[in-house]
Motif scaffolding. Sequence first.
Motif, PDB file in Angstrom:
ATOM      1  N   PRO A  10       0.803  -1.231   0.000  1.00 56.54           N
ATOM      2  CA  PRO A  10       0.000   0.000   0.000  1.00 56.54           C
ATOM      3  C   PRO A  10       0.830   1.273   0.000  1.00 56.54           C
ATOM      4  CG  PRO A  10      -0.011  -1.013   2.170  1.00 56.54           C
ATOM      5  CD  PRO A  10       0.677  -1.980   1.255  1.00 56.54           C
ATOM      6  N   VAL A  11       0.261   2.297  -0.615  1.00 53.87           N
ATOM      7  CA  VAL A  11       0.812   3.651  -0.579  1.00 53.87           C
ATOM      8  C   VAL A  11      -0.258   4.529   0.058  1.00 53.87           C
ATOM      9  CG1 VAL A  11       1.728   5.579  -1.912  1.00 53.87           C
ATOM     10  CG2 VAL A  11       2.099   3.223  -2.713  1.00 53.87           C
ATOM     11  N   PHE A  12       0.088   5.192   1.164  1.00 48.25           N
ATOM     12  CA  PHE A  12      -0.875   5.978   1.923  1.00 48.25           C
ATOM     13  C   PHE A  12      -0.628   7.471   1.735  1.00 48.25           C
ATOM     14  CE2 PHE A  12      -0.428   2.028   4.474  1.00 48.25           C
ATOM     15  CZ  PHE A  12      -1.728   1.566   4.347  1.00 48.25           C
ATOM     16  N   GLY A  13      -1.712   8.242   1.796  1.00 45.39           N
ATOM     17  CA  GLY A  13      -1.609   9.687   1.748  1.00 45.39           C
ATOM     18  C   GLY A  13      -1.326  10.262   3.126  1.00 45.39           C
ATOM     19  N   SER A  14      -1.147  11.569   3.208  1.00 45.23           N
ATOM     20  CA  SER A  14      -0.780  12.215   4.470  1.00 45.23           C
ATOM     21  C   SER A  14      -1.890  12.157   5.513  1.00 45.23           C
ATOM     22  CB  SER A  14      -0.389  13.674   4.228  1.00 45.23           C
ATOM     23  OG  SER A  14      -1.440  14.368   3.585  1.00 45.23           O
ATOM     24  N   THR A  15      -3.137  11.932   5.082  1.00 46.11           N
ATOM     25  CA  THR A  15      -4.250  11.813   6.032  1.00 46.11           C
ATOM     26  C   THR A  15      -4.562  10.359   6.379  1.00 46.11           C
ATOM     27  OG1 THR A  15      -5.883  11.790   4.233  1.00 46.11           O
ATOM     28  CG2 THR A  15      -5.288  13.935   5.177  1.00 46.11           C
ATOM     29  N   GLY A  16      -3.736   9.421   5.888  1.00 46.24           N
ATOM     30  CA  GLY A  16      -3.972   8.007   6.153  1.00 46.24           C
ATOM     31  C   GLY A  16      -4.834   7.328   5.122  1.00 46.24           C
ATOM     32  N   SER A  17      -5.214   8.033   4.058  1.00 42.79           N
ATOM     33  CA  SER A  17      -6.027   7.418   3.009  1.00 42.79           C
ATOM     34  C   SER A  17      -5.160   6.517   2.145  1.00 42.79           C
ATOM     35  CB  SER A  17      -6.678   8.496   2.149  1.00 42.79           C
ATOM     36  OG  SER A  17      -5.681   9.312   1.551  1.00 42.79           O
ATOM     37  N   LEU A  18      -5.767   5.460   1.608  1.00 37.69           N
ATOM     38  CA  LEU A  18      -5.076   4.574   0.678  1.00 37.69           C
ATOM     39  C   LEU A  18      -5.167   5.189  -0.711  1.00 37.69           C
ATOM     40  CD1 LEU A  18      -3.718   1.759   0.164  1.00 37.69           C
ATOM     41  CD2 LEU A  18      -6.022   0.899  -0.314  1.00 37.69           C
ATOM     42  N   ILE A  19      -4.027   5.545  -1.304  1.00 31.69           N
ATOM     43  CA  ILE A  19      -4.060   6.231  -2.596  1.00 31.69           C
ATOM     44  C   ILE A  19      -3.588   5.353  -3.745  1.00 31.69           C
ATOM     45  CG2 ILE A  19      -3.784   8.487  -1.526  1.00 31.69           C
ATOM     46  CD1 ILE A  19      -0.866   8.466  -2.418  1.00 31.69           C
ATOM     47  N   VAL A 270     -14.238 -11.076  13.586  1.00 35.27           N
ATOM     48  CA  VAL A 270     -13.408 -10.411  14.594  1.00 35.27           C
ATOM     49  C   VAL A 270     -12.606  -9.285  13.952  1.00 35.27           C
ATOM     50  CG1 VAL A 270     -11.392 -10.712  16.083  1.00 35.27           C
ATOM     51  CG2 VAL A 270     -13.252 -12.370  16.182  1.00 35.27           C
ATOM     52  N   ALA A 271     -11.959  -9.582  12.825  1.00 34.97           N
ATOM     53  CA  ALA A 271     -11.143  -8.567  12.161  1.00 34.97           C
ATOM     54  C   ALA A 271     -11.998  -7.409  11.660  1.00 34.97           C
ATOM     55  CB  ALA A 271     -10.368  -9.193  11.004  1.00 34.97           C
ATOM     56  N   ALA A 272     -13.156  -7.732  11.101  1.00 40.09           N
ATOM     57  CA  ALA A 272     -14.023  -6.696  10.532  1.00 40.09           C
ATOM     58  C   ALA A 272     -14.622  -5.795  11.605  1.00 40.09           C
ATOM     59  CB  ALA A 272     -15.146  -7.335   9.720  1.00 40.09           C
ATOM     60  N   ALA A 273     -14.604  -6.237  12.856  1.00 36.95           N
ATOM     61  CA  ALA A 273     -15.183  -5.447  13.939  1.00 36.95           C
ATOM     62  C   ALA A 273     -14.347  -4.215  14.263  1.00 36.95           C
ATOM     63  CB  ALA A 273     -15.325  -6.296  15.199  1.00 36.95           C
ATOM     64  N   ARG A 274     -13.102  -4.177  13.798  1.00 29.61           N
ATOM     65  CA  ARG A 274     -12.251  -3.011  14.048  1.00 29.61           C
ATOM     66  C   ARG A 274     -12.864  -1.788  13.390  1.00 29.61           C
ATOM     67  NH1 ARG A 274      -9.877   1.083  15.113  1.00 29.61           N
ATOM     68  NH2 ARG A 274      -7.642   1.414  15.041  1.00 29.61           N
ATOM     69  N   LYS A 275     -13.079  -0.748  14.156  1.00 29.35           N
ATOM     70  CA  LYS A 275     -13.641   0.484  13.616  1.00 29.35           C
ATOM     71  C   LYS A 275     -12.584   1.179  12.763  1.00 29.35           C
ATOM     72  CE  LYS A 275     -17.508  -0.128  15.750  1.00 29.35           C
ATOM     73  NZ  LYS A 275     -18.681  -0.586  15.005  1.00 29.35           N
ATOM     74  N   SER A 276     -12.718   1.103  11.464  1.00 24.91           N
ATOM     75  CA  SER A 276     -11.710   1.621  10.547  1.00 24.91           C
ATOM     76  C   SER A 276     -11.921   3.109  10.316  1.00 24.91           C
ATOM     77  CB  SER A 276     -11.787   0.870   9.217  1.00 24.91           C
ATOM     78  OG  SER A 276     -11.571  -0.513   9.425  1.00 24.91           O
ATOM     79  N   LYS A 277     -11.011   3.911  10.825  1.00 25.48           N
ATOM     80  CA  LYS A 277     -11.133   5.359  10.702  1.00 25.48           C
ATOM     81  C   LYS A 277     -10.345   5.893   9.509  1.00 25.48           C
ATOM     82  CE  LYS A 277     -11.868   6.034  15.663  1.00 25.48           C
ATOM     83  NZ  LYS A 277     -11.372   6.674  16.910  1.00 25.48           N
ATOM     84  N   THR A 278      -9.317   5.175   9.084  1.00 24.67           N
ATOM     85  CA  THR A 278      -8.472   5.644   7.992  1.00 24.67           C
ATOM     86  C   THR A 278      -8.207   4.505   7.020  1.00 24.67           C
ATOM     87  OG1 THR A 278      -6.371   5.020   9.030  1.00 24.67           O
ATOM     88  CG2 THR A 278      -7.292   7.181   9.617  1.00 24.67           C
ATOM     89  N   GLY A 279      -7.591   4.858   5.890  1.00 23.75           N
ATOM     90  CA  GLY A 279      -7.192   3.843   4.935  1.00 23.75           C
ATOM     91  C   GLY A 279      -6.169   2.893   5.517  1.00 23.75           C
ATOM     92  N   VAL A 280      -5.334   3.379   6.434  1.00 28.72           N
ATOM     93  CA  VAL A 280      -4.357   2.505   7.087  1.00 28.72           C
ATOM     94  C   VAL A 280      -5.080   1.419   7.877  1.00 28.72           C
ATOM     95  CG1 VAL A 280      -2.489   2.377   8.778  1.00 28.72           C
ATOM     96  CG2 VAL A 280      -2.600   4.313   7.200  1.00 28.72           C
TER      97      VAL A 280
END
Length: 411
Positions: A10-19, A270-280
Motif C-alpha cells: 500500500p501507498v498511503f496519503g498524508s491523512t492516512g487514506s489509501l491512494i 473479529v477482524a471486521a469489527a475493528r472500527k476503521s477510521k483511515t485507509g491505514v
Amino acid sequence: MSDFCLVRQPVFGSTGSLIGYEIRFTDAEDGRAAFSRSLLSGTFDLVRNRLPAFVMASREQLLDGAFLAAESGSTVLLIPQQMVIDEPVIEAIARFLAVGGSIALDEVGATPAPTESLLPHTSWVRVDARAGDADTLAAICARVGTPAPGAKAAPKLIAANVEELAHYEATLACGFQAFQGTFFSRPEPLPASDMPQSTVAAMRLLGMARNSDINDRQLEDVIATDPVLTFQLLRLVNSAALGGRGVSSIGQALRLIGRNAFLRWLAVAVAAARKSKTGVDQELVRQAVERGRLLEQLVGSGRDSGTLFLVGLFSLLDAVFRMPLPEILDRVVLSPEANNALLVRSGPYATALDFAESYELGLFENATLIAKDMGVDQAKINDFYTNAIVWTAEALGAALDAQQSGMRKAS
C-alpha cells in the motif's frame, strides 16, 4: 496456474487514506514477461483494485511498449536511478505519457542523478525515508519538490521505507504527500478496553469452537445472546463466497459448513469489527484476512488449514486493534503450537508465517525457497495470493454488511 509472482504494497496519503499500491513482480527477465502476463490474465487490474499502480520500469519494457496496453491512468512507472536517459527512452516515456500514464523518479537521494532531467514530465518523486537527517531530506525536497522549468506543477513526494515514527514525522514535516513502509503495520498500542464488546465475545467464542467437547447447541446458545454477532454470522454464511446457502439459523450454519469454516468466518468477523477510521486501518484488516487465507491454502484442505488461517490473521491483529499480541491471545484459546508461532516464532506453523512475511515484502526468492521446503507447489503461489485478495474482498464485504444489519436489528 501462474508462472510468475507479484505482490501489492500500500501507498498511503498524508491523512492516512489509501491512494494506490506498488506492485512488485518477480525479477526474472527484468519482470518483462511477468508484467505482461499479469496484464493479459487480468491479475494486474484485480490486484490494483481500481487504484493507481506504481510499477518499476526497465529500459527494455519501455522500449518494447510493455506498459502501453494498461488502462489509461492506471499505472505510474517508477524510473530507477540507474536507467540511462537517452533519446529512445525519452521517446518511449513520451508515448506512455500520451496515453494517460504517469512517471515517478525512484531512489532520489542527496546527490542529483541523470534521471532528474525527466523532472518536467514527472508526477511523483520517491525518496528513501532513511536517506539522511532532517536537513538532508529538506535539501532533497527543495531540489526536486518544486516545479521544474516547463512543468505545470511540482512533483508529489513519496517517502519509501518509513519504518519508524521518526521517519514518518520527518518526511511529513518536509512536505511529503505519500508514504510506504512497515511503520504502518505497527501503530501505537491503545488501551485494551477500547476493543468492542462483541469482538471480545467473538474471541471467546473462537476458543469454544476449537474445543471438541463443546457441542453445536452450546455454541448456538452463546451466539444467540449477542444480536450483532447473530446477524453478522448469519449474513456471513449466506454470502456469495459460501455459495449463498440460505442458512437461517446458527445451528443450521454449523451443520452445513462444519467447525473449520465456522471458525474461519468467525475470525473474519473479529477482524471486521475493528472500527476503521483511515485507509491505514482498513488496509491492516484486509492484510490480516488476506494473510490468513494465503496460509490456509498452503496445506489445501488438510487438518492444519483452519489453524493456519487463524495464525495468519492473528499475526497482524496487534496492529489491527493496536494492542499487544499477548493481550489479544489471552482472550482466545489457540493451540500451543499456534501460540508458539505467533509469540516466539517456533513450532510447525512458524515457517508458514516466515513465508507470508517474505512474500508480502516482495522477497520472492526467499518465499519460494520456504514454500519448497514446505512441499508447496511453487507454481501455485501467485494463484494462492490473488485468490486471497478476491476471497477477502468478498468476506469483508459480507462481514461489514452484516455488522450494519446486526446493529440496526439490535437497536
